[in-house]
Design a protein around this motif. Structure first.
Motif, PDB file in Angstrom:
ATOM      1  N   ALA A   1       0.828  -1.209   0.000  1.00 53.92           N
ATOM      2  CA  ALA A   1       0.000   0.000   0.000  1.00 53.92           C
ATOM      3  C   ALA A   1       0.859   1.253   0.000  1.00 53.92           C
ATOM      4  O   ALA A   1       2.058   1.210   0.238  1.00 53.92           O
TER       5      ALA A   1
ATOM      6  N   VAL B   1      -9.736   3.314  -6.709  1.00 50.56           N
ATOM      7  CA  VAL B   1     -10.444   2.406  -5.804  1.00 50.56           C
ATOM      8  C   VAL B   1     -10.987   3.103  -4.559  1.00 50.56           C
ATOM      9  O   VAL B   1     -11.487   2.452  -3.645  1.00 50.56           O
TER      10      VAL B   1
ATOM     11  N   CYS C   1      -9.648   4.585  -1.903  1.00 49.21           N
ATOM     12  CA  CYS C   1      -9.098   4.044  -0.657  1.00 49.21           C
ATOM     13  C   CYS C   1      -8.712   5.120   0.358  1.00 49.21           C
ATOM     14  O   CYS C   1      -8.224   4.797   1.438  1.00 49.21           O
TER      15      CYS C   1
ATOM     16  N   GLU D   1      -7.299  -1.663   0.787  1.00 45.92           N
ATOM     17  CA  GLU D   1      -7.964  -1.304  -0.465  1.00 45.92           C
ATOM     18  C   GLU D   1      -7.006  -0.738  -1.513  1.00 45.92           C
ATOM     19  O   GLU D   1      -7.309  -0.765  -2.698  1.00 45.92           O
ATOM     20  N   CYS D   2      -5.878  -0.215  -1.081  1.00 47.83           N
ATOM     21  CA  CYS D   2      -4.911   0.389  -2.010  1.00 47.83           C
ATOM     22  C   CYS D   2      -4.371  -0.690  -2.957  1.00 47.83           C
ATOM     23  O   CYS D   2      -3.979  -1.771  -2.528  1.00 47.83           O
ATOM     24  N   ILE D   3      -4.356  -0.365  -4.254  1.00 52.13           N
ATOM     25  CA  ILE D   3      -3.866  -1.319  -5.254  1.00 52.13           C
ATOM     26  C   ILE D   3      -2.475  -0.954  -5.764  1.00 52.13           C
ATOM     27  O   ILE D   3      -2.008  -1.494  -6.744  1.00 52.13           O
ATOM     28  N   ASP D   4      -1.824  -0.022  -5.090  1.00 52.36           N
ATOM     29  CA  ASP D   4      -0.450   0.353  -5.411  1.00 52.36           C
ATOM     30  C   ASP D   4      -0.307   0.873  -6.850  1.00 52.36           C
ATOM     31  O   ASP D   4       0.663   0.590  -7.525  1.00 52.36           O
ATOM     32  N   CYS D   5      -1.271   1.661  -7.278  1.00 52.83           N
ATOM     33  CA  CYS D   5      -1.230   2.174  -8.652  1.00 52.83           C
ATOM     34  C   CYS D   5      -0.286   3.370  -8.807  1.00 52.83           C
ATOM     35  O   CYS D   5       0.073   3.712  -9.920  1.00 52.83           O
TER      36      CYS D   5
END
Length: 107
Positions: free
Chosen positions: A2, A23, A25, A39-43
């Motif tokens: 994250a 998302v 987050c 919830e973080c998708i590391d985008c």
């Protein structure tokens, strides 16, 4: 992995990052934002949007701000989601230059 919101956000609360999060987050407290690590998708989209460079990948959080990793996880379970950009706090320009603000976080 994250991303983590750190010290520079405290008492500034710029929300440019919220607009780009795919998302939703981010969570909003009275004078600080946090990221829900579940919830973080590391985008990485939020990192470039932060005008005070308050957001780091969990692996890159500076040594003196490591406590923000647990703080983001804790507060993201309590605070409500924020999904739209808002104006920063009234004295954001003054506080953007101050470091060591963890004790200023309002819960």
């Amino acid at each position: 992995m994250a991303h983590v919101v750190t010290d520079a956000c405290v008492k500034c609360k710029y929300t440019d990052c919220v607009d780009v999060c795919p998302v939703d987050c981010f969570r909003e407290g009275p004078n600080f934002l946090v990221i829900n690590p579940d919830e973080c998708i590391d985008c990485t989209l939020c990192v470039a949007e932060c005008p005070v460079e308050a957001i780091y990948s969990e692996d890159d959080v500076p040594e003196n701000m490591q406590e923000y990793i647990a703080l983001n996880a804790e507060l993201s379970q309590i605070w409500p989601p924020i999904v739209e950009k808002k104006d920063p706090l009234p004295e954001h320009e003054k506080w953007a230059l101050v470091s060591g603000k963890k004790n200023q976080i309002e819960r």
